[in-house]
Design a protein around this motif. Sequence first.
Motif, PDB file in Angstrom:
ATOM      1  N   LEU A  83      57.695 120.243  -6.379  1.00 58.41           N
ATOM      2  CA  LEU A  83      56.250 120.083  -6.189  1.00 58.41           C
ATOM      3  C   LEU A  83      55.489 121.388  -6.414  1.00 58.41           C
ATOM      4  CD1 LEU A  83      55.971 117.709  -3.089  1.00 58.41           C
ATOM      5  CD2 LEU A  83      55.717 117.158  -5.515  1.00 58.41           C
ATOM      6  N   THR A  84      56.101 122.511  -6.094  1.00 55.97           N
ATOM      7  CA  THR A  84      55.385 123.789  -6.236  1.00 55.97           C
ATOM      8  C   THR A  84      55.158 124.174  -7.698  1.00 55.97           C
ATOM      9  OG1 THR A  84      56.149 124.570  -4.084  1.00 55.97           O
ATOM     10  CG2 THR A  84      55.402 126.240  -5.647  1.00 55.97           C
ATOM     11  N   PRO A  85      56.198 124.207  -8.556  1.00 60.62           N
ATOM     12  CA  PRO A  85      55.918 124.568  -9.955  1.00 60.62           C
ATOM     13  C   PRO A  85      55.123 123.509 -10.700  1.00 60.62           C
ATOM     14  CG  PRO A  85      58.219 123.958  -9.674  1.00 60.62           C
ATOM     15  CD  PRO A  85      57.644 124.053  -8.304  1.00 60.62           C
ATOM     16  N   THR A  86      55.253 122.247 -10.305  1.00 59.32           N
ATOM     17  CA  THR A  86      54.566 121.175 -11.033  1.00 59.32           C
ATOM     18  C   THR A  86      53.101 121.066 -10.657  1.00 59.32           C
ATOM     19  OG1 THR A  86      56.650 119.937 -11.042  1.00 59.32           O
ATOM     20  CG2 THR A  86      54.668 118.723 -11.653  1.00 59.32           C
ATOM     21  N   PHE A  87      52.805 121.177  -9.362  1.00 58.11           N
ATOM     22  CA  PHE A  87      51.448 120.926  -8.880  1.00 58.11           C
ATOM     23  C   PHE A  87      50.854 122.085  -8.079  1.00 58.11           C
ATOM     24  CE2 PHE A  87      53.504 116.662  -9.055  1.00 58.11           C
ATOM     25  CZ  PHE A  87      52.696 116.098 -10.026  1.00 58.11           C
ATOM     26  N   SER A  88      51.528 123.236  -8.043  1.00 58.21           N
ATOM     27  CA  SER A  88      51.095 124.365  -7.203  1.00 58.21           C
ATOM     28  C   SER A  88      50.951 123.940  -5.741  1.00 58.21           C
ATOM     29  CB  SER A  88      49.778 124.966  -7.720  1.00 58.21           C
ATOM     30  OG  SER A  88      49.969 125.560  -8.982  1.00 58.21           O
ATOM     31  N   TRP A  89      51.739 122.965  -5.331  1.00 61.30           N
ATOM     32  CA  TRP A  89      51.748 122.534  -3.938  1.00 61.30           C
ATOM     33  C   TRP A  89      52.413 123.634  -3.101  1.00 61.30           C
ATOM     34  CZ3 TRP A  89      49.235 119.027  -1.328  1.00 61.30           C
ATOM     35  CH2 TRP A  89      49.691 118.588  -0.081  1.00 61.30           C
ATOM     36  N   PRO A  90      51.791 124.069  -2.019  1.00 60.28           N
ATOM     37  CA  PRO A  90      52.395 125.155  -1.228  1.00 60.28           C
ATOM     38  C   PRO A  90      53.800 124.793  -0.758  1.00 60.28           C
ATOM     39  CG  PRO A  90      50.134 124.733  -0.531  1.00 60.28           C
ATOM     40  CD  PRO A  90      50.507 123.612  -1.468  1.00 60.28           C
ATOM     41  N   ALA A  91      54.730 125.691  -0.971  1.00 56.07           N
ATOM     42  CA  ALA A  91      56.123 125.418  -0.612  1.00 56.07           C
ATOM     43  C   ALA A  91      56.278 125.078   0.863  1.00 56.07           C
ATOM     44  CB  ALA A  91      56.992 126.622  -0.974  1.00 56.07           C
ATOM     45  N   THR A 198      69.404 106.475  -8.168  1.00 50.54           N
ATOM     46  CA  THR A 198      68.384 106.462  -9.215  1.00 50.54           C
ATOM     47  C   THR A 198      67.092 105.832  -8.707  1.00 50.54           C
ATOM     48  OG1 THR A 198      70.059 106.332 -10.953  1.00 50.54           O
ATOM     49  CG2 THR A 198      67.837 105.646 -11.542  1.00 50.54           C
ATOM     50  N   ALA A 199      67.206 104.700  -8.008  1.00 51.85           N
ATOM     51  CA  ALA A 199      66.019 104.035  -7.462  1.00 51.85           C
ATOM     52  C   ALA A 199      65.321 104.925  -6.438  1.00 51.85           C
ATOM     53  CB  ALA A 199      66.410 102.710  -6.820  1.00 51.85           C
ATOM     54  N   GLN A 200      66.085 105.641  -5.641  1.00 52.09           N
ATOM     55  CA  GLN A 200      65.487 106.572  -4.681  1.00 52.09           C
ATOM     56  C   GLN A 200      64.727 107.680  -5.397  1.00 52.09           C
ATOM     57  OE1 GLN A 200      68.756 107.985  -2.322  1.00 52.09           O
ATOM     58  NE2 GLN A 200      69.106 106.012  -1.330  1.00 52.09           N
ATOM     59  N   LYS A 201      65.340 108.230  -6.442  1.00 48.59           N
ATOM     60  CA  LYS A 201      64.670 109.333  -7.158  1.00 48.59           C
ATOM     61  C   LYS A 201      63.377 108.859  -7.811  1.00 48.59           C
ATOM     62  CE  LYS A 201      65.306 113.257 -10.202  1.00 48.59           C
ATOM     63  NZ  LYS A 201      63.921 113.225 -10.688  1.00 48.59           N
ATOM     64  N   ILE A 202      63.419 107.693  -8.447  1.00 47.67           N
ATOM     65  CA  ILE A 202      62.198 107.164  -9.060  1.00 47.67           C
ATOM     66  C   ILE A 202      61.110 106.992  -8.002  1.00 47.67           C
ATOM     67  CG2 ILE A 202      61.161 105.190 -10.247  1.00 47.67           C
ATOM     68  CD1 ILE A 202      63.918 104.702 -11.546  1.00 47.67           C
ATOM     69  N   THR A 203      61.505 106.464  -6.848  1.00 44.97           N
ATOM     70  CA  THR A 203      60.527 106.205  -5.795  1.00 44.97           C
ATOM     71  C   THR A 203      59.969 107.500  -5.219  1.00 44.97           C
ATOM     72  OG1 THR A 203      61.649 104.130  -5.254  1.00 44.97           O
ATOM     73  CG2 THR A 203      60.145 105.023  -3.597  1.00 44.97           C
ATOM     74  N   LEU A 204      60.819 108.484  -4.983  1.00 43.05           N
ATOM     75  CA  LEU A 204      60.329 109.776  -4.486  1.00 43.05           C
ATOM     76  C   LEU A 204      59.395 110.421  -5.502  1.00 43.05           C
ATOM     77  CD1 LEU A 204      63.576 111.224  -2.846  1.00 43.05           C
ATOM     78  CD2 LEU A 204      61.525 110.426  -1.661  1.00 43.05           C
ATOM     79  N   ASN A 205      59.772 110.392  -6.785  1.00 43.55           N
ATOM     80  CA  ASN A 205      58.891 110.909  -7.839  1.00 43.55           C
ATOM     81  C   ASN A 205      57.541 110.208  -7.807  1.00 43.55           C
ATOM     82  OD1 ASN A 205      61.321 111.452 -10.542  1.00 43.55           O
ATOM     83  ND2 ASN A 205      60.796 112.703  -8.808  1.00 43.55           N
ATOM     84  N   THR A 206      57.579 108.885  -7.660  1.00 40.87           N
ATOM     85  CA  THR A 206      56.355 108.090  -7.675  1.00 40.87           C
ATOM     86  C   THR A 206      55.492 108.397  -6.460  1.00 40.87           C
ATOM     87  OG1 THR A 206      57.482 106.319  -8.891  1.00 40.87           O
ATOM     88  CG2 THR A 206      55.444 105.733  -7.746  1.00 40.87           C
ATOM     89  N   LEU A 207      56.098 108.441  -5.289  1.00 45.16           N
ATOM     90  CA  LEU A 207      55.350 108.746  -4.064  1.00 45.16           C
ATOM     91  C   LEU A 207      54.651 110.098  -4.160  1.00 45.16           C
ATOM     92  CD1 LEU A 207      57.859 107.590  -1.285  1.00 45.16           C
ATOM     93  CD2 LEU A 207      55.487 106.828  -1.467  1.00 45.16           C
ATOM     94  N   SER A 208      55.423 111.133  -4.448  1.00 44.25           N
ATOM     95  CA  SER A 208      54.853 112.483  -4.433  1.00 44.25           C
ATOM     96  C   SER A 208      53.873 112.692  -5.591  1.00 44.25           C
ATOM     97  CB  SER A 208      55.958 113.542  -4.459  1.00 44.25           C
ATOM     98  OG  SER A 208      56.761 113.422  -5.607  1.00 44.25           O
ATOM     99  N   SER A 209      54.198 112.172  -6.772  1.00 44.19           N
ATOM    100  CA  SER A 209      53.314 112.363  -7.918  1.00 44.19           C
ATOM    101  C   SER A 209      51.997 111.619  -7.733  1.00 44.19           C
ATOM    102  CB  SER A 209      54.001 111.901  -9.206  1.00 44.19           C
ATOM    103  OG  SER A 209      55.161 112.671  -9.456  1.00 44.19           O
ATOM    104  N   ALA A 210      52.062 110.387  -7.220  1.00 39.69           N
ATOM    105  CA  ALA A 210      50.831 109.623  -6.982  1.00 39.69           C
ATOM    106  C   ALA A 210      49.961 110.310  -5.940  1.00 39.69           C
ATOM    107  CB  ALA A 210      51.169 108.199  -6.539  1.00 39.69           C
ATOM    108  N   LEU A 211      50.589 110.873  -4.920  1.00 36.99           N
ATOM    109  CA  LEU A 211      49.822 111.613  -3.912  1.00 36.99           C
ATOM    110  C   LEU A 211      49.152 112.834  -4.532  1.00 36.99           C
ATOM    111  CD1 LEU A 211      52.240 111.300  -0.879  1.00 36.99           C
ATOM    112  CD2 LEU A 211      49.872 110.496  -0.939  1.00 36.99           C
ATOM    113  N   MET A 212      49.851 113.515  -5.438  1.00 35.22           N
ATOM    114  CA  MET A 212      49.261 114.677  -6.095  1.00 35.22           C
ATOM    115  C   MET A 212      48.071 114.266  -6.976  1.00 35.22           C
ATOM    116  SD  MET A 212      50.873 117.278  -4.911  1.00 35.22           S
ATOM    117  CE  MET A 212      51.433 116.506  -3.382  1.00 35.22           C
TER     118      MET A 212
END
Length: 298
Positions: A83-91, A198-212
């Motif tokens: 999240l930090t390198p992709t969105f500058s989200w504070p670590a 794989t389903a977990q990773k897709i879902t985590l990506n989706t959750l965090s990316s949509a929030l960003m």
Amino acid sequence: MTDPRRTEQVHPQYTNLDTLPTTELVQAFADDQLNAIQAVRQAAPAIAAAIDAAFPRLERGGRIVYAGAGTSGRLGVLDATELTPTFSWPAERAVPLIAGGERAIRQAVEGAEDSFDLGVTDVRGANVGPDDILIGVAASGTTPYVLGTLQAAREAGALTIALANNPGAPLLAAAQCAILLDTGPEIISGSTRLKAGTAQKITLNTLSSALMVRLGKVYGNLMVDVKATNTKLEGRAVRLVQHATGTNEDTARQALNEADGSVKTAIVMLELSLRADEADRLLEKHAGHARAALEDSP
């Protein structure tokens, strides 16, 4: 006795897996992974509900806390780290908790995932509070460590989200937002690092990316809060500014230099003919949302 958890059952289609030629073996693994995508698609309403519930807490300054063991824990560490390198989200606002601690990222820590109390301790040690969200992940949906993190997080007033790959799993009942990823039996019996992971990773990506996206880290579909920490990302930042503004490379680079590397600041500068400090103030006025800033031309 047959284990009722679907992730632990033997897949009836691949009982001759060890006899397949290499090409067919690869095809079998690829085909089975398609079920991960289908499971996420079926869970889309629950994922969207979790995003909507989490967004106000992050707007108030809350953190994303991940909790898991084994593969699930490592996927949480990965999502938090990116999240930090992709969105500058504070670590410090992306906190991964994994049963057994950092050592468990590379090797199994015996017994750690079986401790409910360790999950409680780790959440309390992270000072989880009312503005935070905790995402508990376990393929089985029965992992005591993750159940402990969910209970402690709820007691602290945090929003709890659970990802599990078995219907009726205790993990899903323990969270305010339950996301079932029903991937079924694995091609290699019980190896939930495969399509369950794989389903977990897709879902985590989706959750965090949509929030960003909701938090203004994206303009259009451009990653405008990228943190340019290497040559590749510096080049990407230049291309993003060029794409958004239609300027040439030299103009984009100059704007980025004046904006201290901020893509969204450079875009607002060029689009509205502002100085960097003026663009920053306008973005601050609109909580970092580039589109809102551009629509509010001074």
